[in-house]
Design a protein around this motif. Sequence first.
Motif, PDB file in Angstrom:
ATOM      1  N   GLY A  42      -3.195  16.149  -6.689  1.00  0.00           N
ATOM      2  CA  GLY A  42      -2.838  16.529  -5.328  1.00  0.00           C
ATOM      3  C   GLY A  42      -3.146  15.445  -4.315  1.00  0.00           C
ATOM      4  N   ASP A  43      -3.348  14.219  -4.780  1.00  0.00           N
ATOM      5  CA  ASP A  43      -3.718  13.088  -3.929  1.00  0.00           C
ATOM      6  C   ASP A  43      -2.463  12.286  -3.577  1.00  0.00           C
ATOM      7  OD1 ASP A  43      -4.797  10.873  -2.686  1.00  0.00           O
ATOM      8  OD2 ASP A  43      -5.935  10.190  -4.447  1.00  0.00           O
ATOM      9  N   LEU A  44      -1.748  12.758  -2.569  1.00  0.00           N
ATOM     10  CA  LEU A  44      -0.518  12.073  -2.175  1.00  0.00           C
ATOM     11  C   LEU A  44      -0.813  10.678  -1.643  1.00  0.00           C
ATOM     12  CD1 LEU A  44       2.529  12.027  -1.865  1.00  0.00           C
ATOM     13  CD2 LEU A  44       2.273  13.227   0.312  1.00  0.00           C
ATOM     14  N   ASP A  45      -1.911  10.514  -0.911  1.00  0.00           N
ATOM     15  CA  ASP A  45      -2.263   9.176  -0.418  1.00  0.00           C
ATOM     16  C   ASP A  45      -2.501   8.216  -1.580  1.00  0.00           C
ATOM     17  OD1 ASP A  45      -2.081   9.923   2.255  1.00  0.00           O
ATOM     18  OD2 ASP A  45      -4.203  10.441   2.388  1.00  0.00           O
ATOM     19  N   GLY A  46      -3.176   8.691  -2.623  1.00  0.00           N
ATOM     20  CA  GLY A  46      -3.396   7.869  -3.805  1.00  0.00           C
ATOM     21  C   GLY A  46      -2.095   7.492  -4.483  1.00  0.00           C
ATOM     22  N   TYR A  47      -1.178   8.442  -4.555  1.00  0.00           N
ATOM     23  CA  TYR A  47       0.132   8.179  -5.133  1.00  0.00           C
ATOM     24  C   TYR A  47       0.893   7.161  -4.271  1.00  0.00           C
ATOM     25  CZ  TYR A  47       4.779   8.891  -7.055  1.00  0.00           C
ATOM     26  OH  TYR A  47       6.013   8.687  -7.635  1.00  0.00           O
ATOM     27  N   MET A  48       0.886   7.364  -2.976  1.00  0.00           N
ATOM     28  CA  MET A  48       1.628   6.488  -2.062  1.00  0.00           C
ATOM     29  C   MET A  48       1.048   5.074  -1.995  1.00  0.00           C
ATOM     30  SD  MET A  48       4.212   8.198  -0.824  1.00  0.00           S
ATOM     31  CE  MET A  48       4.684   7.042   0.464  1.00  0.00           C
ATOM     32  N   ALA A  49      -0.194   4.892  -2.422  1.00  0.00           N
ATOM     33  CA  ALA A  49      -0.818   3.564  -2.405  1.00  0.00           C
ATOM     34  C   ALA A  49      -0.063   2.574  -3.291  1.00  0.00           C
ATOM     35  CB  ALA A  49      -2.279   3.666  -2.838  1.00  0.00           C
ATOM     36  N   GLY A  62      21.174   6.949   2.431  1.00  0.00           N
ATOM     37  CA  GLY A  62      21.058   5.500   2.329  1.00  0.00           C
ATOM     38  C   GLY A  62      19.605   5.089   2.140  1.00  0.00           C
ATOM     39  N   ARG A  63      19.330   3.809   2.367  1.00  0.00           N
ATOM     40  CA  ARG A  63      17.964   3.308   2.206  1.00  0.00           C
ATOM     41  C   ARG A  63      17.086   3.810   3.335  1.00  0.00           C
ATOM     42  NH1 ARG A  63      18.115  -3.016   0.777  1.00  0.00           N
ATOM     43  NH2 ARG A  63      15.903  -2.791   1.179  1.00  0.00           N
ATOM     44  N   SER A  64      15.920   4.330   2.952  1.00  0.00           N
ATOM     45  CA  SER A  64      14.959   4.840   3.931  1.00  0.00           C
ATOM     46  C   SER A  64      13.605   4.201   3.686  1.00  0.00           C
ATOM     47  CB  SER A  64      14.841   6.362   3.818  1.00  0.00           C
ATOM     48  OG  SER A  64      16.075   6.967   4.102  1.00  0.00           O
ATOM     49  N   ILE A  69       9.915   8.260   2.778  1.00  0.00           N
ATOM     50  CA  ILE A  69       9.533   8.530   1.394  1.00  0.00           C
ATOM     51  C   ILE A  69       8.404   9.563   1.376  1.00  0.00           C
ATOM     52  CG2 ILE A  69       8.520   7.550  -0.709  1.00  0.00           C
ATOM     53  CD1 ILE A  69       9.851   4.843   0.150  1.00  0.00           C
ATOM     54  N   ARG A  70       7.395   9.334   2.199  1.00  0.00           N
ATOM     55  CA  ARG A  70       6.267  10.268   2.276  1.00  0.00           C
ATOM     56  C   ARG A  70       6.744  11.650   2.738  1.00  0.00           C
ATOM     57  NH1 ARG A  70       0.928  10.177   2.228  1.00  0.00           N
ATOM     58  NH2 ARG A  70      -0.154  11.832   3.319  1.00  0.00           N
ATOM     59  N   ASP A  71       7.587  11.689   3.762  1.00  0.00           N
ATOM     60  CA  ASP A  71       8.117  12.966   4.260  1.00  0.00           C
ATOM     61  C   ASP A  71       8.852  13.732   3.163  1.00  0.00           C
ATOM     62  OD1 ASP A  71       7.101  12.360   6.767  1.00  0.00           O
ATOM     63  OD2 ASP A  71       9.046  11.792   7.626  1.00  0.00           O
ATOM     64  N   LEU A  72       9.613  13.028   2.349  1.00  0.00           N
ATOM     65  CA  LEU A  72      10.327  13.652   1.234  1.00  0.00           C
ATOM     66  C   LEU A  72       9.346  14.320   0.265  1.00  0.00           C
ATOM     67  CD1 LEU A  72      13.189  13.697  -0.456  1.00  0.00           C
ATOM     68  CD2 LEU A  72      11.995  11.934  -1.756  1.00  0.00           C
ATOM     69  N   TYR A  73       8.304  13.591  -0.093  1.00  0.00           N
ATOM     70  CA  TYR A  73       7.319  14.149  -1.023  1.00  0.00           C
ATOM     71  C   TYR A  73       6.614  15.360  -0.422  1.00  0.00           C
ATOM     72  CZ  TYR A  73       7.968   9.976  -3.896  1.00  0.00           C
ATOM     73  OH  TYR A  73       8.496   8.983  -4.671  1.00  0.00           O
ATOM     74  N   VAL A  74       6.240  15.271   0.842  1.00  0.00           N
ATOM     75  CA  VAL A  74       5.554  16.397   1.500  1.00  0.00           C
ATOM     76  C   VAL A  74       6.480  17.611   1.566  1.00  0.00           C
ATOM     77  CG1 VAL A  74       4.638  17.206   3.722  1.00  0.00           C
ATOM     78  CG2 VAL A  74       3.944  14.980   2.822  1.00  0.00           C
TER      79      VAL A  74
END
Length: 142
Positions: A42-49, A62-64, A69-74
């Motif tokens: 559940g560590d999204l920050d760790g994943y996003m690192a 298109g490209r974002s 990317i973070r908003d999509l995951y949340v």
Amino acid sequence: MKTIKILLLGCMLLFTVQANAQDASAKLIKLMDEAATAWNKGDLDGYMALYSPKATMMMTTGRSGLASIRDLYVKYYFEDGKNKQDLNYTNYEVTMLGKDNALLTGVFILKANDKLKERKGTFSVIFTREKDGWKILHDHSG
């Protein structure tokens, strides 16, 4: 004699390049597995690192950039600070694109649970070596 020295030097260079590619390949796979572990905790920050601050993702619009990317995951994959499904990666293939860039492809699996069925798809990410290590520069998952 000069030809033999050139051939030996060429072979040594080839072996060094291959060893470096194998080292990079192993490192990238390890990073992906560590990111999946962070996701599963559940560590999204760790994943996003794993993403570069300059990272982009191919989306339907298109490209974002990284914030999208973070908003999509949340929005789709996390709820109340926890992942909705555990993540696993398989079938890794790494292609070096020079010494500081690599293409990594594979399969992602979002595991089934009592609320959601298993979801599976392919991905390709471009890694780049930055001052703080390998980071994803572009993500294309489907």
